[in-house]
Write an enzyme that holds these catalytic residues in place. Sequence first.
Site, PDB file in Angstrom:
ATOM      1  N   CYS A 164      43.710  47.746  40.347  1.00 22.31           N
ATOM      2  CA  CYS A 164      42.297  48.097  40.466  1.00 22.31           C
ATOM      3  C   CYS A 164      41.863  48.483  39.058  1.00 22.31           C
ATOM      4  O   CYS A 164      42.599  49.197  38.360  1.00 22.31           O
ATOM      5  CB  CYS A 164      42.130  49.277  41.425  1.00 22.31           C
ATOM      6  N   CYS A 180      36.821  43.182  38.829  1.00 18.13           N
ATOM      7  CA  CYS A 180      37.109  44.003  40.004  1.00 18.13           C
ATOM      8  C   CYS A 180      38.062  43.225  40.898  1.00 18.13           C
ATOM      9  O   CYS A 180      37.737  42.123  41.348  1.00 18.13           O
ATOM     10  CB  CYS A 180      35.792  44.286  40.737  1.00 18.13           C
TER      11      CYS A 180
HETATM   12  N1  DGL Z   1      37.447  48.616  40.463  1.00 16.32           N
HETATM   13  C1  DGL Z   1      37.667  47.979  41.705  1.00 16.32           C
HETATM   14  C2  DGL Z   1      38.886  47.094  41.733  1.00 16.32           C
HETATM   15  O1  DGL Z   1      39.319  46.620  40.700  1.00 16.32           O
HETATM   16  C3  DGL Z   1      37.497  48.703  42.998  1.00 16.32           C
HETATM   17  C4  DGL Z   1      37.061  50.114  43.093  1.00 16.32           C
HETATM   18  C5  DGL Z   1      36.297  50.333  44.365  1.00 16.32           C
HETATM   19  O2  DGL Z   1      36.890  50.604  45.401  1.00 16.32           O
HETATM   20  O3  DGL Z   1      35.082  50.158  44.312  1.00 16.32           O
HETATM   21  O4  DGL Z   1      39.431  46.816  42.765  1.00 16.32           O
END
Ligand code: DGL
Length: 268
Positions: free
Chosen positions: A190, A80
């Site tokens: 993301c 993430c």
């Molecule tokens: N999947 C996450 C990232 O790579 C964030 C998504 C969210 O806002 O929770 O930043």
Amino acid sequence: MGGIMPFHMTHPIAVFDSGLGGLTVLRALRARLPQEDFFYFADTRFLPYGDRPESFLKERGVLIARALEQRGAKALVIACNTATAAAAEAIRAAIKLPVVALEPGVKPAVALSKSGVIGVLATTRTLHSERFQRLVGRHADGYRVIAQACPGLAEAIEQTGADSPQVAALLDGFVAPLAAAGADVVVLGCTHYPLVAEAIAARLPAGVKLLDTGEPVARQLDRLLMAENLLGGGLGRLTVATSGAPATVIATVNRLWGKHLAVEHWEP
Ligand code: DGL
């Protein structure tokens, strides 16, 4: 060969994200390291991370990392960008496990760009972080970086599906500025966004390259496990867990993964 395998080598690699976006990273990890066992944790109860304060993400990230260490993981992948931006340093300081964190691929984007304009799609929290500012300062000097926050996109992908009209409307608004600015490389900053890569590409001129970080992260994990003598020892098993109700994510997990996976509840 033979002999007794060191205890820790046989333990799973823990991977976590705010939700199911990290499955795009997990796919690359499993492709490169099919013999490893993985424990994937989706912190669905707190999705989206992208709109939360940094202090919350730091505290939550450390709590999750400590619980995963205690659960017996041999390494941790923060799948993430938002959690990395807010909490990677605090997590590294809090646990003894090897940690792989990912960040938007600004450096490879710069290497690929001919127009000198690169786009970055990411959460508000990632783009506002000091870490991201440093990344751009270090690697994109002299380039025009169009940093486009995408509030609502990760939740919409999970809750309404990658092909929903809600996602389409959000993408119309988020991708248009990149196309207008002449970006020839777009960083998917993301881990949810590779799930809508085709829809993003369809809103950009032909030939614009999209970059995600799954493969480089898998290479980095491979190197790290090798260096720490932790490579191998698993059976290719995968456990998927959520802090939310498994019933609410199972359909999405199966759709994204392409086959049936059991999902359990886990509270860090
Ligand atoms: N999947 C996450 C990232 O790579 C964030 C998504 C969210 O806002 O929770 O930043």
